[in-house]
Design an enzyme around this catalytic site. Structure first.
Site, short mmCIF file in Angstrom:
data_model
loop_
_atom_site.label_atom_id
_atom_site.label_comp_id
_atom_site.label_asym_id
_atom_site.label_seq_id
_atom_site.Cartn_x
_atom_site.Cartn_y
_atom_site.Cartn_z
N THR A 294 2.74 4.57 0.54
CA THR A 294 4.13 4.96 0.80
C THR A 294 5.02 3.75 1.04
OG1 THR A 294 3.30 7.00 1.82
CG2 THR A 294 5.59 6.42 2.25
N THR A 295 4.49 2.72 1.68
CA THR A 295 5.29 1.52 1.92
C THR A 295 5.80 0.95 0.60
OG1 THR A 295 3.98 1.03 3.89
CG2 THR A 295 5.33 -0.75 3.01
N THR B 101 0.84 -1.19 0.00
CA THR B 101 0.00 0.00 0.00
C THR B 101 0.88 1.25 0.00
OG1 THR B 101 -0.12 -0.11 2.42
CG2 THR B 101 -1.95 -1.06 1.18
N ASP C 218 -6.07 -1.08 1.55
CA ASP C 218 -6.34 -2.31 2.31
C ASP C 218 -7.48 -3.10 1.66
OD1 ASP C 218 -4.38 -1.65 4.15
OD2 ASP C 218 -5.80 -0.71 5.54
N HIS D 296 -8.76 4.59 10.01
CA HIS D 296 -9.33 3.66 9.02
C HIS D 296 -9.33 2.23 9.58
CE1 HIS D 296 -5.04 3.15 8.37
NE2 HIS D 296 -5.23 2.19 7.50
#
Length: 306
Positions: free
Chosen positions: A209-210, A207, A241, A268
């Site tokens: 920035t990772t 997801t 997600d 979230h």
């Protein structure tokens, strides 16, 4: 003692002493002959016996195992109270560090039916949270339970169980790599340490920035500059997600390594729970790891299969 020191001590202890796990299963997973609990025992009973794994087992789950005969005569099956009598609550307490030095459990296996209301009772949520906080595995799917017994076998020097080879055909599998903000650098460090293992997977997804950080790492390690090491989806709060949950439900993603921060409010939260629920819906096809310490242990074990 700082949390990272607690983790280090617990992992060292589990290498030297008999492993101790809490065990529970929702009703769906122990009522039919092919229920997940019995599938796990048929696959892993030999490994459980080899490890001398102590299973502190909540009421009805213990009844079901005894009736099945799959661990007949095994002294490591230890009865805990029924859930309605506080059995699951006791498991939560036992994965923590006691001030008197009482050895904690090394983790918990809780085979969760995602539509069973008890799966969102406070004690169920607290069990996962405390496992993450203390760097212990929280295993909630059939595939995860089968895999973790093999992880512990490999770490203790046993030869790989050839019958489990299909679970570790990484070149046909996808792994999702997700981390909350405070743990993104730890995810990059994990990927750096276990780059060879993670690169064996047919594909990787992440997801927001990772994903960007992991691609930068891969390019710095010589991954072809015109290829992404991971396919980035949206950030978690914007729907990433949920996008990865759909991959899991379609059986296009088999493993989720999700570094959760249990110490902050998460706006979230519903998306996070949706992702975890998707893994449990396809319980025989997916597994989730939720902390850096557990992921590193997983990586050390499975690197031995390369």
């Amino acid at each position: 003692m700082k949390p990272q020191h607690v983790v280090a001590v617990s992992l060292l202890r589990s290498d030297l002493m008999a492993l101790r796990f809490g065990l529970a299963a929702n009703q769906l997973h122990h009522t039919a002959p092919d229920a997940a609990l019995f599938q796990w025992l048929r696959r892993s009973a030999n490994g459980i016996r080899e490890l001398g794994l102590e299973l502190y087992t909540v009421g009805r789950t213990c009844n079901a195992i005894e009736a099945s005969g799959l661990l007949k005569g095994y002294p490591g099956l230890i009865r805990y109270p029924y859930g309605r009598e506080g059995g699951l609550m006791k498991l939560v307490a036992r994965v923590t560090e006691y001030p008197d030095g009482t050895p904690p459990f090394d983790g918990a296996i809780y085979l969760i039916d995602p539509v069973d209301p008890s799966s969102i009772f406070p004690e169920a949520l607290a069990l996962k949270r405390q496992c993450i906080t203390h760097g212990r595995p929280f295993i909630s799917t059939l595939m995860g339970a089968i895999e973790w017994v093999e992880v512990e076998r490999l770490l203790r020097g046993f030869q790989p169980d050839a019958s489990l080879a299909p679970y570790f055909e990484f070149d046909q599998q996808c792994v999702a790599l997700i981390a909350h903000d405070a743990l993104k650098e730890q995810m990059v460090a994990f990927a750096d340490k276990h780059f060879a293992l993670l690169s064996k997977f047919a594909s990787r997804v992440a997801t927001g920035t990772t994903g960007s950080k992991l691609n930068e790492l891969a390019w710095s390690k010589g991954w072809p500059a015109d290829q992404q090491w991971v396919t980035p989806y949206l950030s978690g709060p914007l729907g990433g997600d949920a996008q990865i949950a759909e991959l899991i439900l379609e059986q296009n993603c088999q493993r989720v390594i999700f570094f959760e921060d249990p110490h902050v409010a998460r706006q979230h939260e519903a998306d996070i729970q949706l992702l975890e629920r998707a893994v449990r819906v396809v319980t025989a096809e997916a597994a989730c790891i939720a902390s850096p310490a557990v992921a590193d242990r997983w990586g050390q074990a499975l690197s031995r299969l390369l």
